[in-house]
Design a protein around this motif. Structure first.
Motif, PDB file in Angstrom:
ATOM      1  N   ILE A   1       3.443  -1.076   4.252  1.00  0.00           N
ATOM      2  CA  ILE A   1       2.942   0.435   3.835  1.00  0.00           C
ATOM      3  C   ILE A   1       4.156   1.276   3.470  1.00  0.00           C
ATOM      4  N   ILE A   2       3.990   1.889   2.432  1.00  0.00           N
ATOM      5  CA  ILE A   2       5.108   2.860   1.719  1.00  0.00           C
ATOM      6  C   ILE A   2       4.625   4.268   2.183  1.00  0.00           C
ATOM      7  N   ASP A   3       5.532   4.950   3.014  1.00  0.00           N
ATOM      8  CA  ASP A   3       5.105   6.203   3.203  1.00  0.00           C
ATOM      9  C   ASP A   3       6.038   7.341   2.101  1.00  0.00           C
ATOM     10  N   THR A   4       5.598   8.049   1.252  1.00  0.00           N
ATOM     11  CA  THR A   4       6.241   8.729   0.233  1.00  0.00           C
ATOM     12  C   THR A   4       6.563  10.422   0.409  1.00  0.00           C
ATOM     13  N   PRO A   5       7.120  11.002   0.019  1.00  0.00           N
ATOM     14  CA  PRO A   5       7.629  12.433   0.210  1.00  0.00           C
ATOM     15  C   PRO A   5       6.451  12.883  -0.639  1.00  0.00           C
ATOM     16  N   PRO A   6       6.542  14.197  -0.603  1.00  0.00           N
ATOM     17  CA  PRO A   6       5.640  15.172  -1.313  1.00  0.00           C
ATOM     18  C   PRO A   6       5.847  15.134  -2.732  1.00  0.00           C
ATOM     19  N   GLY A   7       4.857  15.459  -3.469  1.00  0.00           N
ATOM     20  CA  GLY A   7       5.205  15.731  -5.226  1.00  0.00           C
ATOM     21  C   GLY A   7       5.038  14.485  -5.934  1.00  0.00           C
ATOM     22  N   THR A   8       5.392  14.448  -7.184  1.00  0.00           N
ATOM     23  CA  THR A   8       5.068  13.367  -7.852  1.00  0.00           C
ATOM     24  C   THR A   8       6.652  13.310  -8.830  1.00  0.00           C
ATOM     25  N   SER A   9       7.572  12.903  -8.365  1.00  0.00           N
ATOM     26  CA  SER A   9       9.039  12.838  -8.919  1.00  0.00           C
ATOM     27  C   SER A   9       9.705  11.779  -8.756  1.00  0.00           C
ATOM     28  N   ASP A  10      11.067  11.843  -8.468  1.00  0.00           N
ATOM     29  CA  ASP A  10      11.958  10.724  -8.568  1.00  0.00           C
ATOM     30  C   ASP A  10      11.399   9.425  -7.885  1.00  0.00           C
ATOM     31  N   GLU A  11      11.066   9.711  -6.451  1.00  0.00           N
ATOM     32  CA  GLU A  11      11.001   8.823  -5.574  1.00  0.00           C
ATOM     33  C   GLU A  11       9.799   7.896  -5.932  1.00  0.00           C
ATOM     34  N   HIS A  12       8.663   8.565  -6.369  1.00  0.00           N
ATOM     35  CA  HIS A  12       7.506   7.834  -6.744  1.00  0.00           C
ATOM     36  C   HIS A  12       7.574   7.054  -7.799  1.00  0.00           C
TER      37      HIS A  12
ATOM     38  N   ILE B   1       0.935  -1.169  -0.164  1.00  0.00           N
ATOM     39  CA  ILE B   1       0.087  -0.201   0.147  1.00  0.00           C
ATOM     40  C   ILE B   1       0.943   1.229   0.103  1.00  0.00           C
ATOM     41  N   LEU B   2       0.620   2.258  -0.828  1.00  0.00           N
ATOM     42  CA  LEU B   2       1.514   3.496  -0.778  1.00  0.00           C
ATOM     43  C   LEU B   2       0.372   4.471  -0.238  1.00  0.00           C
ATOM     44  N   VAL B   3       1.256   5.248   0.822  1.00  0.00           N
ATOM     45  CA  VAL B   3       0.251   6.487   1.170  1.00  0.00           C
ATOM     46  C   VAL B   3       1.173   7.717   0.412  1.00  0.00           C
ATOM     47  N   LEU B   4       0.182   8.449  -0.407  1.00  0.00           N
ATOM     48  CA  LEU B   4       0.632   9.577  -1.058  1.00  0.00           C
ATOM     49  C   LEU B   4      -0.180  10.690  -0.917  1.00  0.00           C
ATOM     50  N   SER B   5       0.361  11.881  -1.435  1.00  0.00           N
ATOM     51  CA  SER B   5      -0.191  13.070  -1.119  1.00  0.00           C
ATOM     52  C   SER B   5       0.495  14.197  -2.039  1.00  0.00           C
ATOM     53  N   GLY B   6       0.095  14.989  -3.063  1.00  0.00           N
ATOM     54  CA  GLY B   6       1.095  15.966  -3.754  1.00  0.00           C
ATOM     55  C   GLY B   6       1.646  16.875  -2.786  1.00  0.00           C
ATOM     56  N   LYS B   7       0.924  17.168  -1.705  1.00  0.00           N
ATOM     57  CA  LYS B   7       1.139  18.369  -0.713  1.00  0.00           C
ATOM     58  C   LYS B   7       1.893  17.860   0.420  1.00  0.00           C
ATOM     59  N   GLY B   8       2.887  18.674   1.044  1.00  0.00           N
ATOM     60  CA  GLY B   8       3.514  18.287   2.240  1.00  0.00           C
ATOM     61  C   GLY B   8       2.755  18.621   3.496  1.00  0.00           C
ATOM     62  N   GLY B   9       3.101  17.977   4.408  1.00  0.00           N
ATOM     63  CA  GLY B   9       2.699  18.284   5.782  1.00  0.00           C
ATOM     64  C   GLY B   9       1.240  18.230   5.792  1.00  0.00           C
ATOM     65  N   VAL B  10       0.406  17.333   5.283  1.00  0.00           N
ATOM     66  CA  VAL B  10      -0.826  17.001   5.397  1.00  0.00           C
ATOM     67  C   VAL B  10      -0.987  15.735   6.215  1.00  0.00           C
TER      68      VAL B  10
ATOM     69  N   SER C   1       5.767  -6.710  -9.301  1.00  0.00           N
ATOM     70  CA  SER C   1       4.935  -7.409  -8.075  1.00  0.00           C
ATOM     71  C   SER C   1       3.711  -6.655  -7.810  1.00  0.00           C
ATOM     72  N   GLY C   2       3.348  -5.532  -8.453  1.00  0.00           N
ATOM     73  CA  GLY C   2       2.167  -5.169  -8.333  1.00  0.00           C
ATOM     74  C   GLY C   2       1.778  -4.403  -6.957  1.00  0.00           C
ATOM     75  N   ILE C   3       1.308  -3.116  -6.903  1.00  0.00           N
ATOM     76  CA  ILE C   3       1.003  -2.331  -6.171  1.00  0.00           C
ATOM     77  C   ILE C   3      -0.548  -2.524  -5.696  1.00  0.00           C
ATOM     78  N   ASP C   4      -1.017  -2.601  -4.400  1.00  0.00           N
ATOM     79  CA  ASP C   4      -2.372  -3.095  -4.378  1.00  0.00           C
ATOM     80  C   ASP C   4      -3.205  -1.788  -4.317  1.00  0.00           C
ATOM     81  N   GLY C   5      -2.684  -0.549  -4.008  1.00  0.00           N
ATOM     82  CA  GLY C   5      -3.308   0.617  -4.105  1.00  0.00           C
ATOM     83  C   GLY C   5      -2.522   1.700  -3.414  1.00  0.00           C
ATOM     84  N   ALA C   6      -3.320   2.908  -3.413  1.00  0.00           N
ATOM     85  CA  ALA C   6      -2.592   4.187  -2.903  1.00  0.00           C
ATOM     86  C   ALA C   6      -3.911   4.533  -2.322  1.00  0.00           C
ATOM     87  N   VAL C   7      -3.264   5.239  -0.786  1.00  0.00           N
ATOM     88  CA  VAL C   7      -4.214   6.015  -0.233  1.00  0.00           C
ATOM     89  C   VAL C   7      -3.659   7.250  -0.116  1.00  0.00           C
TER      90      VAL C   7
END
Lengths: 325, 299
Positions: free
Chosen positions: A185-196, A73-82, A206-212
């Motif tokens: 559970i994968i915690d990501t930095p803000p944005g849509t860049s290298d890490e993502h 499971i990925l935890v995402l958000s474009g914005k930081g500090g949310v 392997s497939g990602i089951d989904g993103a929150v």
């Protein structure tokens, strides 16, 4: 009145290596090694020879490691500090409350790792063994991996460009001895860049089951979240749903609720509707959440009667339901 | 060191007196809102001050929204890109952001480092900033590609760069602010000071002050690290709503654009002065400006 010049064939973002020149056509493109942008690139010959149209050599290793992980499971958000990291932690704690489940948490926010502090394990270190790096265990069934465990001092900035971040992420996926996990559970930095992009590339097979996706109610945040959902669609990650964090604040004195971040454009609920994703719930702002994170204790265990705890647990139940567990 | 005229960036920024980079390791602590306020306050300092604001948060640009400039686009002229002026014909507040280059507001910018690097270089070398007293640069969270590119490309004008660090009071944010500070030290950039944002929230109902994200952490850090503490800003819902303001309906907006001005933004300046934060911020700006290095070649 030219807004911006678009490169003609838009390359698949997943096939552009992290150290490519500006207008790299993508290593699996027909033009690889032959486009104008390739002149002078150190990898031009390799690309032109056609071997790059094959898969990344790290992929089979990642696939092997991830074969024992049931849900990713990925935890995402474009914005930081949310509240991505806070939510990741609550999700981790809630899953780990079931002793029969093994949960892993991977923090790929390389420039600002918060997960070690939130779990209260900031001073721990990673140990290497013959089977790989072992994650730091918060409790028997909750392992954590973060770049925060590898820094000589928590004060030092990690001044890395994309390729180096990419390298570390691939190591987190192939070299960490996660063992058999029910949830990663994968915690990501803000944005849509290298890490993502790196995460998505490595986990493609392997497939990602989904993103929150996490947001706060105000439009400035929603704007970035719209982009994040657009990103998920571009790269083909299913969106489990949207969580609205910091939604309303209950004054501890007069018990009246006020909106710190006003949902001027309808907030997360409206965004979820507009973008056609599920709205998982809203978590009110509780100063004790931030405090628990600073002290590295579980908010859900410390304040089970807070309305925020109930909201978190409801959301986590919905995530489980949607995953079919 | 090379003379400033040597590179395209140096040439473009030749007539910019001060460059202020607003940074923080953590996201969502108010970098963009501080940048916006900094630009507004600096512009208001005198009737002739010219300010530029450059948004290098490429994957999550917020500045256009905050200045009420959503939906504007950048024009190309023979002399480079023309920035969008937030104050219409007065043209004293120039703004540039990747947000102006996107076709739809929900389009994501999925770029890796090299492409971001190129975009930043273009922002610095191809935008017709003209003469500016201050160029405020809003950065994304972290200490990565964007930040390194900024510092690299602005090397010819390094002596005119200074930074402001923004943090919120809780430990998790301070940790990242420390990383940001270590970045400024590693790259040899002077720090004008530290701003503690979101420090306390006043309940609109009973006036009780709640420390939503704890309090005092920024001041403490400034003391420990020998930085100037510029001030703390409480959560101001009026300011949040102002910067988040609903954009005008599309048709109305088009008419406004056709008239060549942005009335919305004019109101923004007036309305900003009425928020409780404005006087607090003015004091912060005074302190920051006093700490600026004197521009070279001038008194």
């Amino acid at each position: 009145m030219i807004a911006v010049q678009q490169a003609v064939p838009i390359p698949d973002p997943l096939s552009v290596p992290a150290n490519a020149p500006e207008h790299c056509p993508g290593t699996d493109s027909e033009l690889a090694g032959k486009a104008d942008a390739c002149a002078g690139c150190a990898n031009q010959e390799i690309c032109a020879s056609g071997v790059t149209r094959g898969p990344d050599p790290a992929l089979p290793l990642v696939r092997e490691r991830m074969s024992t992980v049931k849900r990713k499971i990925l935890v995402l958000s474009g914005k930081g500090g949310v509240g991505k990291s806070t939510f990741t932690a609550q999700l981790g704690w809630a899953f780990a409350a079931d002793e029969t489940l093994q949960t892993g948490i991977m923090d790929v926010d390389i420039c600002g790792p918060s997960i070690p502090t939130i779990f209260g394990i900031a001073s721990e270190q990673v140990h290497a063994s013959s089977s790989g790096w072992s994650p730091v265990y918060v409790q028997d069934n909750l392992g954590v991996m973060s770049v925060g465990f590898m820094l000589p001092s928590s004060k030092d900035a990690v001044m890395w460009r994309g390729p180096k971040k990419n390298g570390l992420i691939s190591q987190f996926l192939k070299d960490v001895d996660w063992g058999a996990l029910d949830y990663l559970i994968i915690d990501t930095p803000p944005g849509t860049s290298d890490e993502h992009l790196s995460i998505v590339t490595y986990l493609k097979e392997s497939g990602i089951d989904g993103a929150v996706v996490i947001t706060t109610p105000q439009e400035v945040a929603l704007q970035d979240v719209r982009r994040e959902i657009d990103f998920c669609r571009k790269v083909g990650i299913p969106v489990i749903g949207l969580v609205e964090n910091m939604s309303g604040f209950v004054c501890p004195n007069c018990k009246n609720e006020s909106q710190i971040f006003k949902p001027s454009t309808g907030g997360g609920r409206r965004l979820a509707q507009d973008m056609g994703v599920d709205f998982l719930g809203a978590v009110p702002l509780d100063p004790r959440i931030g405090k628990s994170a600073d002290y590295g204790v579980s908010f859900l265990d410390e304040y089970p009667d807070s309305p925020a705890s109930t909201a978190y647990l409801d959301i986590i139940d919905r995530i489980r339901q949607k995953l079919g567990d | 060191m090379a003379s400033p005229e040597d590179t395209p960036v140096g040439r473009r920024l030749q007539h910019v007196k001060h460059i202020i980079i607003v940074c923080s390791g953590k996201g969502g602590v108010g970098k963009s809102s501080v940048s916006t306020q900094l630009a507004l306050s600096l512009r208001a300092a005198s009737p002739t001050t010219r300010v530029g604001i450059l948004d290098v948060d490429l994957t999550g640009p917020s500045i256009p929204r905050m200045l009420g400039l959503d939906g504007h686009s950048v024009h190309q002229s023979s002399d480079g890109w023309v920035p969008v002026y937030a104050d219409g014909s007065e043209a004293r507040l120039a703004c540039m952001s990747v947000g102006f280059l996107l076709k739809r507001k929900e389009d994501s910018v999925v770029w890796r480092g090299p492409k971001k690097n190129a975009m930043i270089r273009q922002f610095l070398s191809d935008v017709r900033w003209g003469e500016l007293d201050y160029l405020v640069i809003d950065t994304p969270p972290g200490t990565s590609d964007e930040h390194l590119s900024l510092v690299e490309h602005m090397a010819p004008v390094h002596s005119r760069i200074s930074t402001v660090i923004v943090t919120t009071p809780q430990a998790v944010a301070l940790l990242d602010a420390m990383k940001c500070l270590s970045f400024t030290r590693a790259t040899n950039l002077p720090v004008l000071g530290l701003i503690e944002n979101m420090s306390g929230y006043v309940c609109p109902c009973c006036g009780e002050i709640s420390n939503v994200f704890s309090i005092g952490g920024g001041e403490e850090m400034a003391r420990r690290e020998g930085l100037q503490f510029l001030g703390s800003l409480p959560v101001d819902t009026e300011l949040v709503s102002l910067l988040d303001a609903v954009e005008p309906a599309d048709e109305e907006f088009d008419v406004m654009l056709a008239e060549g001005g942005s009335r919305h933004s004019f109101r923004l300046l007036e309305r900003y002065d009425k928020t409780p934060t404005a006087p607090l911020f003015r004091a912060i700006v005074e302190k920051a400006v006093a700490a600026l290095p004197a521009p070279e070649g001038q008194e």
